[in-house]
Design an enzyme around this catalytic site. Structure first.
Site, PDB file in Angstrom:
ATOM      1  CD  GLU A 269      30.061 -25.441  41.014  1.00 22.23           C
ATOM      2  OE1 GLU A 269      30.734 -24.973  41.962  1.00 22.23           O
ATOM      3  OE2 GLU A 269      29.998 -24.940  39.894  1.00 22.23           O
ATOM      4  CB  CYS A 303      33.215 -21.850  41.898  1.00 19.54           C
ATOM      5  SG  CYS A 303      32.979 -22.797  40.411  1.00 19.54           S
ATOM      6  CD  GLU A 400      33.994 -18.492  46.251  1.00 12.88           C
ATOM      7  OE1 GLU A 400      32.864 -18.299  46.726  1.00 12.88           O
ATOM      8  OE2 GLU A 400      34.217 -19.300  45.331  1.00 12.88           O
TER       9      GLU A 400
HETATM   10  P1  NDP Z   1      24.492 -15.887  44.992  1.00 17.16           P
HETATM   11  O1  NDP Z   1      24.712 -17.223  45.576  1.00 17.16           O
HETATM   12  O2  NDP Z   1      23.645 -14.927  45.726  1.00 17.16           O
HETATM   13  O3  NDP Z   1      23.894 -16.014  43.519  1.00 17.16           O
HETATM   14  C1  NDP Z   1      23.725 -17.190  42.769  1.00 17.16           C
HETATM   15  C2  NDP Z   1      22.341 -17.251  42.162  1.00 17.16           C
HETATM   16  O4  NDP Z   1      21.366 -17.489  43.175  1.00 17.16           O
HETATM   17  C3  NDP Z   1      21.904 -15.973  41.477  1.00 17.16           C
HETATM   18  O5  NDP Z   1      21.104 -16.284  40.368  1.00 17.16           O
HETATM   19  C4  NDP Z   1      21.120 -15.304  42.574  1.00 17.16           C
HETATM   20  O6  NDP Z   1      20.272 -14.309  42.113  1.00 17.16           O
HETATM   21  C5  NDP Z   1      20.364 -16.472  43.160  1.00 17.16           C
HETATM   22  N1  NDP Z   1      19.882 -16.282  44.516  1.00 17.16           N
HETATM   23  C6  NDP Z   1      20.211 -15.328  45.435  1.00 17.16           C
HETATM   24  N2  NDP Z   1      19.531 -15.518  46.572  1.00 17.16           N
HETATM   25  C7  NDP Z   1      18.742 -16.600  46.394  1.00 17.16           C
HETATM   26  C8  NDP Z   1      17.811 -17.305  47.218  1.00 17.16           C
HETATM   27  N3  NDP Z   1      17.562 -16.950  48.466  1.00 17.16           N
HETATM   28  N4  NDP Z   1      17.176 -18.390  46.722  1.00 17.16           N
HETATM   29  C9  NDP Z   1      17.449 -18.802  45.454  1.00 17.16           C
HETATM   30  N5  NDP Z   1      18.296 -18.174  44.632  1.00 17.16           N
HETATM   31  C10 NDP Z   1      18.957 -17.094  45.081  1.00 17.16           C
HETATM   32  O7  NDP Z   1      25.886 -15.237  44.688  1.00 17.16           O
HETATM   33  P2  NDP Z   1      26.194 -13.675  44.533  1.00 17.16           P
HETATM   34  O8  NDP Z   1      25.955 -13.301  43.145  1.00 17.16           O
HETATM   35  O9  NDP Z   1      25.511 -12.877  45.589  1.00 17.16           O
HETATM   36  O10 NDP Z   1      27.735 -13.666  44.871  1.00 17.16           O
HETATM   37  C11 NDP Z   1      28.171 -13.646  46.233  1.00 17.16           C
HETATM   38  C12 NDP Z   1      29.401 -14.484  46.392  1.00 17.16           C
HETATM   39  O11 NDP Z   1      29.110 -15.816  46.074  1.00 17.16           O
HETATM   40  C13 NDP Z   1      30.528 -14.115  45.463  1.00 17.16           C
HETATM   41  O12 NDP Z   1      31.278 -13.087  45.965  1.00 17.16           O
HETATM   42  C14 NDP Z   1      31.281 -15.398  45.401  1.00 17.16           C
HETATM   43  O13 NDP Z   1      32.164 -15.491  46.491  1.00 17.16           O
HETATM   44  C15 NDP Z   1      30.221 -16.455  45.512  1.00 17.16           C
HETATM   45  N6  NDP Z   1      29.814 -17.024  44.214  1.00 17.16           N
HETATM   46  C16 NDP Z   1      30.205 -18.281  43.928  1.00 17.16           C
HETATM   47  C17 NDP Z   1      29.869 -18.836  42.715  1.00 17.16           C
HETATM   48  C18 NDP Z   1      30.290 -20.200  42.364  1.00 17.16           C
HETATM   49  O14 NDP Z   1      30.248 -20.558  41.192  1.00 17.16           O
HETATM   50  N7  NDP Z   1      30.651 -21.002  43.303  1.00 17.16           N
HETATM   51  C19 NDP Z   1      29.140 -18.099  41.719  1.00 17.16           C
HETATM   52  C20 NDP Z   1      28.704 -16.803  42.131  1.00 17.16           C
HETATM   53  C21 NDP Z   1      29.059 -16.306  43.329  1.00 17.16           C
HETATM   54  P3  NDP Z   1      20.873 -12.835  41.987  1.00 17.16           P
HETATM   55  O15 NDP Z   1      21.847 -12.867  40.879  1.00 17.16           O
HETATM   56  O16 NDP Z   1      19.741 -12.018  41.668  1.00 17.16           O
HETATM   57  O17 NDP Z   1      21.474 -12.505  43.314  1.00 17.16           O
END
Ligand code: NDP
Length: 491
Positions: A269, A303, A400
């Site tokens: 998602e 999102c 986004e």
């Molecule tokens: P991420 O996709 O990095 O984070 C989502 C989750 O994945 C977090 O728990 C993160 O850990 C974890 N994660 C990060 N890298 C990896 C990896 N290589 N393998 C597995 N899991 C991983 O989002 P960000 O928090 O960096 O946000 C960046 C951008 O993403 C935002 O600016 C926004 O645009 C978008 N975003 C979209 C969301 C949605 O619901 N569609 C939600 C959040 C962000 P950790 O928190 O430690 O980084």
């Protein structure tokens, strides 16, 4: 107290309302100085920790574990053990009892969870109190109802649990995303290792207390905190049978590449750039409320946020005027104040990303509007923002932003609205505002979006499936559809 003016027609009207502070008490939350990893029903002392803060004032809240691959391995082993030795063989009606208990406990402790969610994530208390926590409980209630009815939900398909589910969630709705992931997984008979986002681990850690209270068997739910490295270790672990991920499209793609050929089930998602489309026959004031809710709810960290507003050309001026006036009334500030509409940006990193994209909007030629508002000096803050004069090609109309920033574009005909709305790599959600039911259906058939809201926005319900098209990911969460990724079928 507001001064009172007399209008001459005997009605007394306040000259200018001001809001007295209405802070929610923090005392309901008992923070521990240090949290371990929750593995096999016990707190495991982590080998490394990091500090989690409040984004509203940068106050350090607690030290939290940074789980290493070896510690993730222990959690997966505990989940495997719980799966093999009892949980998967438990009758559905027994699993349901645990889920009902969890739901009831979340309701009983709702205030505590709401305060902690706002403290750690920066979202306004009225949102965590009225949206996040009630919806999280509702998800457990809803899936509790399915646990003993899987045979009826999927007739003649012999549904069986998948095994150990690895779940990685983001920071925008920490407890709600946990509920979206854990409730269907347990209802279907799986066990879970969940990694909360680095910046918002505290409600997931408090949830461990709830599952202890509910006497959930050890190892059925394991919580490992940490940053992206912990997420990657979970995704890559051979003992995990299914990965459920919510987060950015970039990380989602990396996970998909990593899992290709591994046989692990996967649901993603991911991001969105939703179109909120306003036709000239809509109820204008209602639409303006929907636009505001669509983009400023949860600081735009959503999102499915309606971040691209498409207004029919004939009503462009009144819509933009009303929108700007409404923006002036939004109260930005302390997340724990019950009057706050827009809280803090979740992290310094996210604030930097928002600023960078807003700067690009200015440079590319869009016109910016921000209502006068005084932002707190400490912490991470960004004023609600509207861009007009936006071209489809601008970064602010394509990427986004994940912040309180709206891009306004126009259209003339329904065909043009569809064409422009679909002109994005994403396809998570959309909104349509019109008085004509036939037009709503016509639009919904043509919009390439997983969810289309009509005359409303950001409505969630556990019975309703949610998920995307194109780069917004695949698989559905919520509803009957949300069970399927957690089941195998002998057909
Ligand atoms: P991420 O996709 O990095 O984070 C989502 C989750 O994945 C977090 O728990 C993160 O850990 C974890 N994660 C990060 N890298 C990896 C990896 N290589 N393998 C597995 N899991 C991983 O989002 P960000 O928090 O960096 O946000 C960046 C951008 O993403 C935002 O600016 C926004 O645009 C978008 N975003 C979209 C969301 C949605 O619901 N569609 C939600 C959040 C962000 P950790 O928190 O430690 O980084």
């Amino acid at each position: 107290m507001a001064e009172i003016d007399s209008t001459g027609d005997r009605t007394l009207v306040p000259a200018g309302w001001t809001y007295a502070p209405a802070p929610e008490s923090r005392e309901v939350v008992e923070l521990r100085g240090r949290y371990g990893l929750y593995v096999g029903g016990e707190w495991l002392e982590p080998s490394e920790t990091y500090e989690t803060i409040s984004p509203a004032n940068e106050e350090a809240l607690a030290a939290v574990g940074q789980a290493t691959p070896a510690e993730v391995g222990k959690a997966v082993a505990a989940a495997r053990d719980a799966f093999a030795n009892g949980w998967s063989a438990l009758p559905g009606s027994e699993r349901a009892k645990y889920l009902f208990r969890i739901a009831r406990l979340l309701q009983e402790r709702a205030r505590e969870f709401a305060v902690l969610e706002s403290l750690n994530g920066g979202k306004p208390i009225k949102e965590s109190r009225d949206v996040d926590i009630p919806l999280a409980a509702a998800h457990f209630f809803y899936y509790a109802g399915w646990a003993d009815k899987l045979e009826y939900a999927f007739p003649n398909r012999k549904p069986r649990p998948v095994g150990v589910a690895g779940q990685v969630i983001p920071w925008n709705f920490p407890l709600l995303m946990l509920a979206w992931k854990i409730a269907p997984a347990l209802a279907a008979g799986n066990t879970v290792v969940l990694k909360p986002a680095e910046t918002t681990p505290l409600t997931a850690l408090l949830f461990c207390d709830v599952i202890r209270q509910a006497e959930l068997p050890p190892g059925v739910v394991n919580i490992v905190t940490g940053d992206g490295r912990t997420g990657a270790a979970l995704v890559e672990h051979e003992g995990v049978d299914k990965i459920a991920f919510t987060g950015s499209t970039e990380v989602g793609k990396a996970i998909q590449r990593r899992l290709a050929g591994s046989g692990k089930k996967l649901t993603l998602e991911l991001g969105g750039k939703a179109a909120n489309i306003v036709f000239d026959d809509c109820a204008l004031d209602q639409a303006v409320e929907g636009i505001v809710n669509g983009i400023y709810f949860n600081q735009g960290h959503v999102c499915c946020a309606g971040s691209r507003l498409f207004v029919q050309e004939s009503i462009y001026e009144p819509v933009v005027d009303k929108l700007k006036r409404r923006l002036e009334t939004l109260r930005v500030g302390d997340p724990l104040d019950k009057n706050t509409d827009v809280g803090a940006i979740n992290s310094a990193m996210q604030l930097e990303k928002i600023r960078e994209l807003v700067d690009s909007g200015r440079e590319e030629g869009a016109e910016i509007y921000q209502p006068p508002c005084r932002l707190p000096e400490k912490g991470y803050w960004f004023a609600p923002t509207v861009f007009t004069n936006v071209a489809q090609s601008y970064r602010i109309a394509q990427e986004e932003i994940f912040g309180p920033v709206l891009s306004v574009l126009t259209f003339r005909t329904p065909d043009e609205a569809v064409e422009k709305a679909n002109n994005t790599p994403y396809g998570l959600s959309a909104g349509v505002w019109t008085e004509k039911g036939s037009r709503i259906l016509w639009m919904a058939q043509r919009l390439r979006a997983g969810v289309v809201w009509a005359n409303t926005y950001n409505r969630f319900d556990p019975t309703s499936p949610f998920g995307g098209y194109k780069e917004s990911g695949f698989g559905r969460e919520g509803g009957l559809h949300g069970l399927e990724p957690y089941l195998r079928f002998d057909e």
